[in-house]
Design an enzyme around this catalytic site. Structure first.
Site, mmCIF file in Angstrom:
data_model
loop_
_atom_site.group_PDB
_atom_site.id
_atom_site.type_symbol
_atom_site.label_atom_id
_atom_site.label_comp_id
_atom_site.label_asym_id
_atom_site.label_seq_id
_atom_site.Cartn_x
_atom_site.Cartn_y
_atom_site.Cartn_z
ATOM 1 N N HIS A 38 -1.396 3.068 -1.809
ATOM 2 C CA HIS A 38 0.064 3.552 -1.572
ATOM 3 C C HIS A 38 0.816 3.546 -2.687
ATOM 4 C CE1 HIS A 38 0.647 3.144 2.839
ATOM 5 N NE2 HIS A 38 -0.651 3.289 2.405
ATOM 6 N N GLU A 105 0.238 10.480 3.784
ATOM 7 C CA GLU A 105 1.532 10.363 4.673
ATOM 8 C C GLU A 105 2.659 10.569 3.835
ATOM 9 O OE1 GLU A 105 -0.340 7.108 4.088
ATOM 10 O OE2 GLU A 105 -1.305 6.866 6.235
#
Length: 321
Positions: A38, A105
């Protein structure tokens, strides 16, 4: 025998602390590990997000088991860059590295300032990226002009054998679409009936290789303490797709779960104070059809969790599975 792995959450610990945790996870008796990739955490209180690829080199050098990563090629990462990163790790640590490739995402990908595509376009982009990465890992020179663009790319330092490339899916629809494209399936724990549909869609579509499950747990001395950890660190677990795909800031997740429902949170995170009871709950999910289970303790004190994993949780799981 089900493979029992440890999930290393970059969103919750500084990279140095997470490195110590994965070393301790091997000592505790876990069979392997996986990590997230991430740019931002799921929530402000999680507070971290180290660069997974730097950490992976250190983690593989500091352990002797296998370690994988979940990655989204195509926007923040060019697939040629990911192919080179995969090749380098596998060349240095043969048969110990694997990658899960997904469509991503917005919270990680929006930083390029490129538009965030709809899901069908993201899947098409992932399909192109998987093809480019595979061809590069086979030693080909690749030129490609589509949703991703590649000009005469070649990876020069190659491993003897390319590592497995798994696909990430939450829905049965995506799992079925991935079948035949990847070397295995990775998903996250949810309602058992939904999980069964995911596995069935992948296998009935001809999907081969391992089915991998990531399970979020909160194990503490009391139920109240375990619930408090889940409420503080993993309320984002209540945000499923498509909203989870489309939020672009940790603050968005925090605002959406400002007052988490306890019952729903207990479905997203296995909250328990009894390691043997937790083992039964994990084993029930594994029995749906998973070859590997990676356990993610959502608290920041990984040392206490790993002590209990070594003493109670892993022995209980191995008796059952």
């Amino acid at each position: 025998m089900v493979f029992l792995g440890y999930h290393a959450s970059h969103e919750q610990l500084p990279p140095s602390a997470l490195l110590r945790a994965v070393v301790d996870a091997e000592r505790a008796g876990f069979d392997g590990a996986m990590c997230s990739d991430h740019l931002a955490p799921w929530g402000v209180r999680q507070g971290e997000s180290g660069f997974a690829w730097s950490w992976l080199g250190a983690a593989l050098a500091s352990t002797s088991f296998s370690i994988g990563v979940v990655n989204a090629p195509g926007q923040r990462y060019h697939p040629a860059v990911i192919a080179q990163a995969i090749a380098t790790l596998e060349e240095m640590f043969p048969d110990r590295f694997w990658a899960v490739l997904g469509s991503g995402e917005a919270m990680n990908e929006h930083v390029t300032a490129d538009p965030w595509p709809p899901k069908d376009e993201r899947n098409a982009r992932l399909d192109e990226s998987i093809d480019v990465i595979r061809r590069l890992l086979d030693g080909d020179e690749v030129t490609h002009d589509g949703l991703v663009r590649v000009h005469r790319a070649r990876v020069w330092s190659l491993p003897a054998t390319p590592p497995p490339l798994l696909g990430a899916a939450v829905s049965a629809e995506t799992a079925g679409w991935l079948a035949g494209r990847v070397d295995g399936l990775a998903t996250v724990a949810q309602d058992p009936a939904a999980l069964r549909r995911v596995v069935d869609a992948y296998r009935s579509g001809g999907g081969e290789g391992p089915c991998v499950l990531q399970v979020h747990v909160s194990l503490a001395e009391t139920d109240a303490a375990a619930l408090a950890l889940a409420e503080d660190q993993w309320p984002n677990g209540l945000i499923g797709p498509p909203r989870a795909w489309d939020f672009d800031q940790p603050e968005d997740f925090d605002a959406a779960v400002a007052d988490p429902d306890e019952g729903e949170l207990r479905k997203a995170v296995l909250v328990d104070s009894d390691a043997a009871a937790l083992a039964e709950r994990i084993a029930e999910l594994a029995g749906i059809g998973f070859d590997r289970v990676y356990v993610h303790h959502v608290g920041k004190d990984q040392g206490a969790f790993l002590d209990r994993a070594a003493a109670d949780l892993l022995p209980a799981l191995r008796r059952i599975l």
